[in-house]
Scaffold this motif. Sequence first.
Motif, mmCIF file in Angstrom:
data_model
loop_
_atom_site.group_PDB
_atom_site.id
_atom_site.type_symbol
_atom_site.label_atom_id
_atom_site.label_comp_id
_atom_site.label_asym_id
_atom_site.label_seq_id
_atom_site.Cartn_x
_atom_site.Cartn_y
_atom_site.Cartn_z
ATOM 1 N N LYS A 8 -1.829 0.660 2.321
ATOM 2 C CA LYS A 8 -2.131 -0.592 3.029
ATOM 3 C C LYS A 8 -1.057 -0.948 4.042
ATOM 4 O O LYS A 8 -0.995 -2.081 4.517
ATOM 5 N N ILE A 9 -0.162 0.002 4.323
ATOM 6 C CA ILE A 9 0.903 -0.258 5.295
ATOM 7 C C ILE A 9 0.764 0.719 6.467
ATOM 8 O O ILE A 9 0.570 1.919 6.270
ATOM 9 N N GLY A 41 21.329 7.028 15.269
ATOM 10 C CA GLY A 41 21.502 7.017 13.810
ATOM 11 C C GLY A 41 21.423 5.611 13.244
ATOM 12 O O GLY A 41 21.095 5.416 12.078
ATOM 13 N N GLY A 42 21.707 4.615 14.086
ATOM 14 C CA GLY A 42 21.733 3.230 13.617
ATOM 15 C C GLY A 42 20.365 2.716 13.191
ATOM 16 O O GLY A 42 20.270 1.702 12.507
ATOM 17 N N LYS A 43 19.313 3.419 13.613
ATOM 18 C CA LYS A 43 17.967 2.994 13.212
ATOM 19 C C LYS A 43 17.316 4.033 12.291
ATOM 20 O O LYS A 43 16.106 4.053 12.137
ATOM 21 N N GLN A 44 18.169 4.880 11.685
ATOM 22 C CA GLN A 44 17.666 5.812 10.669
ATOM 23 C C GLN A 44 17.752 5.093 9.326
ATOM 24 O O GLN A 44 18.452 5.508 8.407
ATOM 25 N N CYS A 45 17.075 3.964 9.263
ATOM 26 C CA CYS A 45 17.233 3.108 8.094
ATOM 27 C C CYS A 45 16.203 1.986 8.173
ATOM 28 O O CYS A 45 15.516 1.826 9.168
ATOM 29 N N VAL A 46 16.163 1.210 7.102
ATOM 30 C CA VAL A 46 15.287 0.049 7.051
ATOM 31 C C VAL A 46 16.184 -1.175 7.032
ATOM 32 O O VAL A 46 17.118 -1.233 6.240
ATOM 33 N N HIS A 97 9.477 7.279 6.727
ATOM 34 C CA HIS A 97 10.372 6.845 5.644
ATOM 35 C C HIS A 97 10.310 5.318 5.501
ATOM 36 O O HIS A 97 10.378 4.787 4.395
ATOM 37 N N THR A 98 10.177 4.615 6.622
ATOM 38 C CA THR A 98 10.098 3.158 6.582
ATOM 39 C C THR A 98 8.887 2.715 5.771
ATOM 40 O O THR A 98 8.979 1.826 4.917
ATOM 41 N N ARG A 99 7.744 3.362 6.017
ATOM 42 C CA ARG A 99 6.533 3.007 5.256
ATOM 43 C C ARG A 99 6.776 3.192 3.753
ATOM 44 O O ARG A 99 6.438 2.333 2.948
ATOM 45 N N ARG A 100 7.394 4.305 3.406
ATOM 46 C CA ARG A 100 7.637 4.604 1.988
ATOM 47 C C ARG A 100 8.593 3.587 1.351
ATOM 48 O O ARG A 100 8.347 3.070 0.266
ATOM 49 N N ILE A 101 9.680 3.276 2.049
ATOM 50 C CA ILE A 101 10.704 2.399 1.463
ATOM 51 C C ILE A 101 10.172 0.970 1.322
ATOM 52 O O ILE A 101 10.384 0.315 0.301
ATOM 53 N N VAL A 102 9.450 0.487 2.337
ATOM 54 C CA VAL A 102 8.872 -0.865 2.252
ATOM 55 C C VAL A 102 7.896 -0.935 1.080
ATOM 56 O O VAL A 102 7.901 -1.890 0.291
#
Lengths: 149, 774
Positions: free
Chosen positions: B243-244, B256-261, B228-233
């Motif tokens: 390219k990521i 849960g605190g790192k289920q995010c960007v 998800h991080t790759r997609r959101i960035v």
Amino acid sequence: MKIKLKVNGENKVFDVKADEYLLDTLRKNNYVSVRRGCDNTSCGVCTVLINGNPAASCSYLSCKADGKEITTVEGIPEEAAKIAGFFGREGADQCGFCNPSMALTVYAMKKELVNPTDDDIRSYLVGNLCRCSGYQGQHRAIKAYLEVE
Amino acid sequence: MMKYVNYERPSIDGKGLMMGKPGYTDDLAEQNSLIVKVLRSPHAFARIKSIDKSKAEALEGVELVLTHEDFKRIPVTRAGQGYPEPSPHDKFVLDNYVRHVGDEVAAVAARDKETAEKALELLVVDYEVLEPVLDFEKAYENEVIIHDEPEIHEMFPIGFEPKKNVAASYLMHIGDVEKSLKECDTVTETTFYTQAQAHVMMEPHTVNARIDYQGRLVLYSSTQTPFHTRRIVAQALEYPMSKIRVIKPRVGGGFGGKQCVHGEMLVSAVTLRTGKPSKMVYTRQEVFESTFSRHPMRFDIKLGAMKDGTLKAIDVEVLSDTGAYGEHALTVFMVAGSKVFPLYNKVDSVRFGGKVVYTNRTPAGAFRGYGAIQGNYALESAVDILCDKLKVDPVEFRQKNMIREGETSPIFEIMGEGTEGIAMTMETCKLDYCVKRGMELIDWKNKYPRKDMGNGKVRGVGMAIAMQGSGIPYIDMGSALIKLNDDGFFNLLVGATDIGQGSDTILAQIAAESLRVHPDEIVVYSSDSDLTPFDVGAYASSTTYVSGNAVKRAADRMKQMIIEEGALALKVPVEGTDFDGMTISHGDKSISLKDLSNRLYYNEDQKQLVAVDSYVGTKSPPPFMAGFAEVEVDTETGHVELIDYAAVVDCGTTISPNLAKGQVEGGLVQGIGMTLYEDVVYSKTGKMITNSMMTYRIPTRKEIRSLKVEFADSYETSGPYGAKSVGEIGIDSPPAAITNAIFNAVGVRIKSLPVTGEKILTGIQKSRQKGEKQ
């Protein structure tokens, strides 16, 4: 300024700023097992042994450490492996971020306390916070390592 | 007979990590990384009129200063969820509005920390300070609109009404609640409040970026959701996803605190613009003020029952506070119903609805329990209030009304996470055993309801039942790839995200069980968007059940490949050929796995054996538990001590009993912390007061005396080797069980968390005054 430290038995000279903390000096020099969890001596993650005593390196000025002996977990590989064995058996490793500091503090406690009670152990380690394990597995593991009932 | 599942084995990484091997994100940053620091808002709500960055840019050693003017306005959500996300796209990398104290104003990249910090001081920001909305009960239709920007939107209908400060809203009903409540002999109506809770994982949010020798952007991120991080960035920076590369190294806790960007977008921008490696390590203050915490909620809950103790109706209205941004707003809200109210499946009617509102506080996000702990506190407290009114035993009431094996609840079909749910029958539900065993462990018969200790202290016991889920059906996908190597050992590549819970270890055990090889023969790697197959990540209690099923399927496939290649080597038919983990045999002919592997890679019929498979749940079998608390209340001071806590859990097979126990114990202590110690407190102007580990108190080892955790004998056939998930269930029961115990001890009902001595003492004094008047 230059300071002389004995880190894990090796004599080292580091160039430090006057307001630099030991945690940053050590991490900069690749002792990455020493980690930052907070900024104000609250969590215990940055613990190292200074002349054998556990201390929070996040608030210990590097210049104050001049001439002292510093032990990180890399300096006690045999004991750390032993402690890790007991932690592993109890499923108490969890995220592992604070475990080098746990190993150092438990090692220091073993040297310092004779036949500690449950409360002695909890009091000694109260500054080592853990958010993963709920402390129970750690407590069982530490007691097994100390060979106390 | 299972060999490597339900099998005690140390985690595969514990020893190396304890011995100090580098493995976490900051251990792996490039030595010469630019240090990225963020200027954060001192105001709860303000418009940035201008930012003068000339002095900061002129400072020697400063490489780059970024403000909102440097970014195209692309709204995203930072929530690491399946796509399209059920969270509103209401966040820009940087914006000309700041919506909470700690929100991002500008970013500086400099050669070292001191220079970066100095540069932050040289930024001149002119703010138009706006009136903030700090009280979530006054947010709805407030004249102050927190999100008035035109670009923001929902991805599909979630009840998003930003002009009314509503991030999401929801309403469901089964049967006619008004009618059922009228028909009930007894109706209780109570309002409960739950507070914000901070995750306090030991490793702060950390990320670093570099451009590799192929010109690609490589991020190391302490994340629960690398894909998800790759997609959101990619979306936020309009940069090609191809390219990521996002590498999730060892992660020092998440909950849960790192289920995010968080810092990922800024370090990516810095590295893409400068071409230089960069890194960001959040300070603890930033973790508190500028990441996420738990959604505070208000529950208005009505329960209706008959005299004989039959629960008939549940009517709940919820108001949830998502803070400045709407990450996880709808889904956390829905879980407060969907993973709570099926516990009482025999009711005639249920109504569950309400709103998630914006305020100018630190945003709320995912946190272990994900709404279920809030809902469980309200429901299980309300049940005890009802039992007290009906004069029925609270344990017997639960035994009569709770869900049982083979049963279902219509809620499962109606409520999913952001969407409709999936009908399912409880193939495993050992709640009955959990309750009985829990009573024994806490010695309920002798201790219920209270015991006066004779020194001004009273002990009481209380209990609660709870449920969670195992992934999000038809949405959460996990996959696994297994590769046989020469010499006969395996690589297991998983997108599943070990953040300390031990998933690498248990996934290796599942693969080992299928292949019948020792787990040491399986080398696990997680997770890397270039190398490992897709997995949604570590959230929603999905790893054991969803990713575990994917691993089992891939391993079963690999076993079949080995048998087929073995048969070819032995020149025998596949039928009747078997593989026992060491040897492939057919009658009296056999070949060892080692010999077969070496033959495959060096000698004859050469080919690489790779098995890959995926899994998407068609249901989400809930783990269940019963929690029993014993407390001691000092009637002079109101101080509460937790004497004992017994938890009996049905999570199906425990793949690793010691790791499963660690999950439950860790969850319990976080739940105990939320009940007794933890509170996110703000000043009148919206500044977080509890923004350090000195002021925000998590339980230390001194407060946690005794936890008794046991597992019910249970086998969920849809799970890998009978397993359900276990990551969250442990956190859910303490708020209700402990406050029920306090009520049983001293007759004071705690209706807002956390429990404080003041609340108890006020309650005791009120009931004394009432007694005196009578």
